[in-house]
Design a protein around this motif. Structure first.
Motif, short mmCIF file in Angstrom:
data_model
loop_
_atom_site.label_atom_id
_atom_site.label_comp_id
_atom_site.label_asym_id
_atom_site.label_seq_id
_atom_site.Cartn_x
_atom_site.Cartn_y
_atom_site.Cartn_z
N ARG A 5 0.85 -1.19 0.00
CA ARG A 5 0.00 0.00 0.00
C ARG A 5 0.89 1.25 0.00
O ARG A 5 1.84 1.35 0.78
CB ARG A 5 -0.90 0.00 1.22
CG ARG A 5 -1.89 1.16 1.25
CD ARG A 5 -2.81 1.01 2.44
NE ARG A 5 -3.77 2.10 2.46
CZ ARG A 5 -4.70 2.26 3.42
NH1 ARG A 5 -4.78 1.33 4.40
NH2 ARG A 5 -5.54 3.25 3.38
N VAL A 6 0.56 2.16 -0.89
CA VAL A 6 1.33 3.39 -1.01
C VAL A 6 0.87 4.36 0.05
O VAL A 6 -0.33 4.58 0.24
CB VAL A 6 1.18 4.01 -2.42
CG1 VAL A 6 1.97 5.30 -2.51
CG2 VAL A 6 1.64 3.02 -3.48
N GLN A 7 1.82 4.93 0.72
CA GLN A 7 1.49 5.90 1.76
C GLN A 7 1.11 7.23 1.10
O GLN A 7 1.85 7.74 0.24
CB GLN A 7 2.68 6.10 2.69
CG GLN A 7 2.37 6.98 3.89
CD GLN A 7 3.57 7.11 4.82
OE1 GLN A 7 4.64 6.56 4.55
NE2 GLN A 7 3.39 7.82 5.92
N LEU A 8 -0.03 7.76 1.49
CA LEU A 8 -0.52 9.00 0.89
C LEU A 8 0.14 10.21 1.57
O LEU A 8 -0.31 10.67 2.62
CB LEU A 8 -2.04 9.08 0.99
CG LEU A 8 -2.82 8.03 0.20
CD1 LEU A 8 -4.32 8.18 0.45
CD2 LEU A 8 -2.49 8.11 -1.27
N LYS A 9 1.17 10.66 0.94
CA LYS A 9 1.84 11.89 1.36
C LYS A 9 2.59 12.46 0.17
O LYS A 9 2.78 11.79 -0.85
CB LYS A 9 2.78 11.62 2.52
CG LYS A 9 3.98 10.78 2.18
CD LYS A 9 4.92 10.64 3.38
CE LYS A 9 6.19 9.86 2.99
NZ LYS A 9 7.14 9.75 4.14
N ARG A 10 2.99 13.67 0.32
CA ARG A 10 3.66 14.36 -0.78
C ARG A 10 5.00 13.69 -1.07
O ARG A 10 5.78 13.38 -0.16
CB ARG A 10 3.89 15.83 -0.43
CG ARG A 10 4.50 16.65 -1.55
CD ARG A 10 4.59 18.10 -1.13
NE ARG A 10 5.12 18.92 -2.21
CZ ARG A 10 6.43 19.15 -2.41
NH1 ARG A 10 7.33 18.60 -1.60
NH2 ARG A 10 6.84 19.91 -3.40
N ILE A 11 5.21 13.43 -2.38
CA ILE A 11 6.46 12.84 -2.83
C ILE A 11 7.50 13.95 -2.87
O ILE A 11 7.34 14.95 -3.58
CB ILE A 11 6.29 12.18 -4.21
CG1 ILE A 11 5.22 11.09 -4.14
CG2 ILE A 11 7.60 11.59 -4.70
CD1 ILE A 11 4.88 10.47 -5.48
N ARG A 17 7.79 12.69 -8.36
CA ARG A 17 6.47 13.34 -8.23
C ARG A 17 5.88 13.65 -9.60
O ARG A 17 4.67 13.47 -9.83
CB ARG A 17 6.63 14.63 -7.41
CG ARG A 17 5.29 15.30 -7.12
CD ARG A 17 5.42 16.42 -6.13
NE ARG A 17 6.27 17.49 -6.62
CZ ARG A 17 7.45 17.84 -6.11
NH1 ARG A 17 7.96 17.15 -5.08
NH2 ARG A 17 8.15 18.84 -6.61
N THR A 20 4.75 10.28 -11.20
CA THR A 20 3.51 9.83 -10.58
C THR A 20 2.32 10.66 -11.01
O THR A 20 1.21 10.13 -11.26
CB THR A 20 3.66 9.88 -9.05
OG1 THR A 20 4.79 9.10 -8.65
CG2 THR A 20 2.41 9.36 -8.37
N ARG A 24 -0.91 8.95 -12.75
CA ARG A 24 -2.21 9.05 -12.09
C ARG A 24 -3.18 9.93 -12.90
O ARG A 24 -4.38 9.67 -12.93
CB ARG A 24 -2.03 9.63 -10.69
CG ARG A 24 -1.26 8.72 -9.74
CD ARG A 24 -2.00 7.40 -9.53
NE ARG A 24 -1.30 6.52 -8.62
CZ ARG A 24 -1.54 6.42 -7.31
NH1 ARG A 24 -2.47 7.18 -6.77
NH2 ARG A 24 -0.85 5.58 -6.57
#
Length: 250
Positions: A5-11, A17, A20, A24
């Motif tokens: 699971r990808v952690q939802l935070k700013r890359i 970034r 991605t 997306r």
């Protein structure tokens, strides 16, 4: 192993970034297209990148119509549920809507002048071409209408000038005719006045006195003496006018 699971935070990594975002964004646009086709729904998607570049999707390629519909529904909901328009949150939301609409209008304006076409798909370009063709037809129709109206106005002015020219020519001819008649009358009056002066000149002839003197000569060729001159004067006084007597005496 399964995908974690990808952690939802700013890359934090700028390159990761951007990669991605591109992946997306493509997946989001694909999902929006799928739900519009499968469920026959009207979908409008607007995405701005970190650099401020706009990416959007509308199932009928008419984002303005979708935004207008959204504004109508949101306005109806606001009427049903009264809100405090003086609160900072409502002003912030209204400002965001107006800003988004302004950006859409500016983007469409650039598209109409042939700028910033890289982000448009084939269908969007075809729709834009159709809109421009329709606009050109309306422009040409209006231009032809104005040209016909201008030509009709010039033709009316030409006919009016020709009629005015004909009237002026008629007046000039009438004036020339009047002048010719006046000259003819003046010439006739001059001839009549000249003929009236012939008789007085004949009456002033120096031989008129001699003609009257010869009437006093007797048949035997002798002139009466003494009283004959007085009788002649008396006879002349009774027969001849005064101006003739003065002429004869002279």
């Amino acid at each position: 192993m399964g995908r974690g699971r990808v952690q939802l935070k700013r890359i934090e990594n700028k390159i990761n970034r951007q990669v991605t975002f591109s992946k997306r964004r493509s997946g989001l646009l694909k999902k929006a297209h799928e739900i519009s086709v499968l469920c026959d729904a009207e979908v409008g998607l607007i995405v701005f990148s970190t650099k401020g570049k706009l990416f959007e999707y509308a199932n009928d390629s008419c984002m303005e119509r979708l935004l207008e519909r959204y504004e109508r529904y949101s306005f109806a909901e606001r009427q049903l549920v009264p809100t405090d328009h003086t609160s900072p949150g409502s002003w912030t939301l209204e400002h965001a809507k107006l800003k988004a609409r302004l950006e859409v209008l500016q983007r469409n304006q650039k598209h109409y002048v042939g700028e910033d076409l890289e982000s448009l798909t084939m269908k969007e370009l075809q729709n834009l071409e159709h809109q421009l063709d329709s606009a050109l037809k309306h422009i040409r129709s209006r231009k032809n209408q104005l040209m016909h109206e201008s030509i009709s106005l010039l033709q009316k002015q030409d006919r009016a000038l020709q009629e005015q020219n004909n009237q002026l020519s008629k007046k000039v001819k009438e004036r020339e005719k009047e002048v010719a008649q006046q000259n003819q009358w003046d010439q006739q009056n001059h001839e009549i006045n000249s003929s009236t002066f012939v008789l007085p000149q004949q009456l002033d002839s120096p031989h008129l006195g001699e003609a009257y003197q010869n009437t006093n000569v007797v048949d035997n060729g002798e002139v009466e003496g003494g009283n004959s001159s007085q009788q002649q004067g008396a006879a002349n006084n009774t027969v001849m006018p005064q101006w003739m007597l003065r002429h004869l005496n002279g």
